[in-house]
Scaffold this active site. Sequence first.
Site, PDB file in Angstrom:
ATOM      1  N   LEU A 133       0.829  -1.207   0.000  1.00 18.63           N
ATOM      2  CA  LEU A 133       0.000   0.000   0.000  1.00 18.63           C
ATOM      3  C   LEU A 133       0.866   1.261   0.000  1.00 18.63           C
ATOM      4  CD1 LEU A 133      -2.799  -1.125   2.490  1.00 18.63           C
ATOM      5  CD2 LEU A 133      -2.776  -1.293  -0.001  1.00 18.63           C
ATOM      6  N   GLU A 168      13.846   7.217  -4.139  1.00 18.90           N
ATOM      7  CA  GLU A 168      13.702   5.782  -3.839  1.00 18.90           C
ATOM      8  C   GLU A 168      14.576   4.941  -4.775  1.00 18.90           C
ATOM      9  OE1 GLU A 168       9.921   4.693  -2.403  1.00 18.90           O
ATOM     10  OE2 GLU A 168      10.250   2.546  -2.676  1.00 18.90           O
ATOM     11  N   ASP A 180       3.418   4.865  -7.237  1.00 21.27           N
ATOM     12  CA  ASP A 180       3.207   5.032  -5.798  1.00 21.27           C
ATOM     13  C   ASP A 180       3.272   6.496  -5.390  1.00 21.27           C
ATOM     14  OD1 ASP A 180       3.425   2.348  -6.152  1.00 21.27           O
ATOM     15  OD2 ASP A 180       5.135   2.053  -4.813  1.00 21.27           O
TER      16      ASP A 180
END
Length: 393
Positions: A133, A168, A180
């Site tokens: 998530l 990231e 994301d």
Amino acid sequence: MQTNLIGHISTIFREKFGHVPAHIARAPGRVNLLGEHVDYNDGFVLPAAIDRATYIAFSPTGAPHSTLWAADFDQQVSFSPETISTKSQVDSSPIPEWGLYPAGVMWSLMEETLPAFSMNAVFASDVPRGSGLSSSASVEMAFMLAWQTLGGWTLPPMRRALLGQKAENHYVGVNCGIMDQFASACGVENKLLLLDCRSLEWKTIPLPEHVSIVIADTTVRRKLTSGEYNKRRAACDEAVRLLQQDLPYIESLRDINVEEFNRLAKKLPGEIEKRARHVVEEIERSNQAEALLEAGNVRNFGRLMNECHISLRDLYEVSCPELNVMVNIAQSIDGCYGARLTGAGFGGCTVNLVARENAIEFSRTLAKGYELETGLPPEIYITRASNGAELLR
Ligand code: ADP
Ligand code: MG
């Protein structure tokens, strides 16, 4: 949940730094309804930001370094622009894994020569970690907004998302796509987001009032992640290379439709064919989604979600027994339009589209059935599509 977390981080902030925080921001996690494993194939994805988020309480400080307290880990990091490139703290100890996400955000801002002034911050999240998530993107987008607030500069949400992805990819070292951070930065209440991962153009799609998004966490976490994920990416690249012998103009699996693919599929080795077929057919499914949802045809949209699960299970082979159990039970419960694994796979969560009036009963029945069959108590969240990262005060 939101008020609790804000109270929690504000209290810790006062205890640690001796005054009330100047600002509070939030950045949500996300769930993807359709378009799985297609972001790195230039496809379309259909995520929503969810009503679970990372909350951050922060104030500027005159110190030369930022001090960040992770309330969920009871740990602190302190780093400055001078120590960032060596991934170390001001006392020369290495930045712990969780600290790399905010430090990576500072690093990506420095790469853009945008100021990331020193701050004191306390943060906590109700996005479950490592379950697909995007807790990591929610941390990044929360810090991005905090540094934007203190820096006096403004970037459009998509730019903040891209800088978070860069952090990231290149600072933390996780090879994620843009979905994301995009969903966490750009979410819109009660809407799904349709993103073209090639052009980065996006629009919102209405989610009918009478449906709920229910997320079911198997609580299984398998350490696939980088190995199998990288193998899938490599299989897609190989498929493109082989298909280019007949179709030299294609740059990614996005550029080939199902008909053409069927014509050429025999030329691909079995495993490569299966992986590429999932991607080509999934992109076709996500192309159909917009018209179906605009017309309020939740039933047929749910069918696409069910087909997506079968494809992820049998062609892309990223499911696992617990995910299959969760999906099979869900699909047999009243009011369920569609159910499938969501995220990278090999554990984590399923996403379910359920008639709102059935959502509570659905969640109970699903939890009971799953525990009976696997012995594992799942976590079930009835969630809403929410706004992206925002400054609350
Ligand atoms: P996800 O699918 O949840 O994004 P990732 O493995 O990409 O899973 O990211 C999880 C990592 O993000 C955690 O291991 C931690 O380093 C960082 N993280 C997520 N949430 C928090 C939090 N509340 N506090 C500190 N670090 C967090
Ligand atoms: Mg992540």
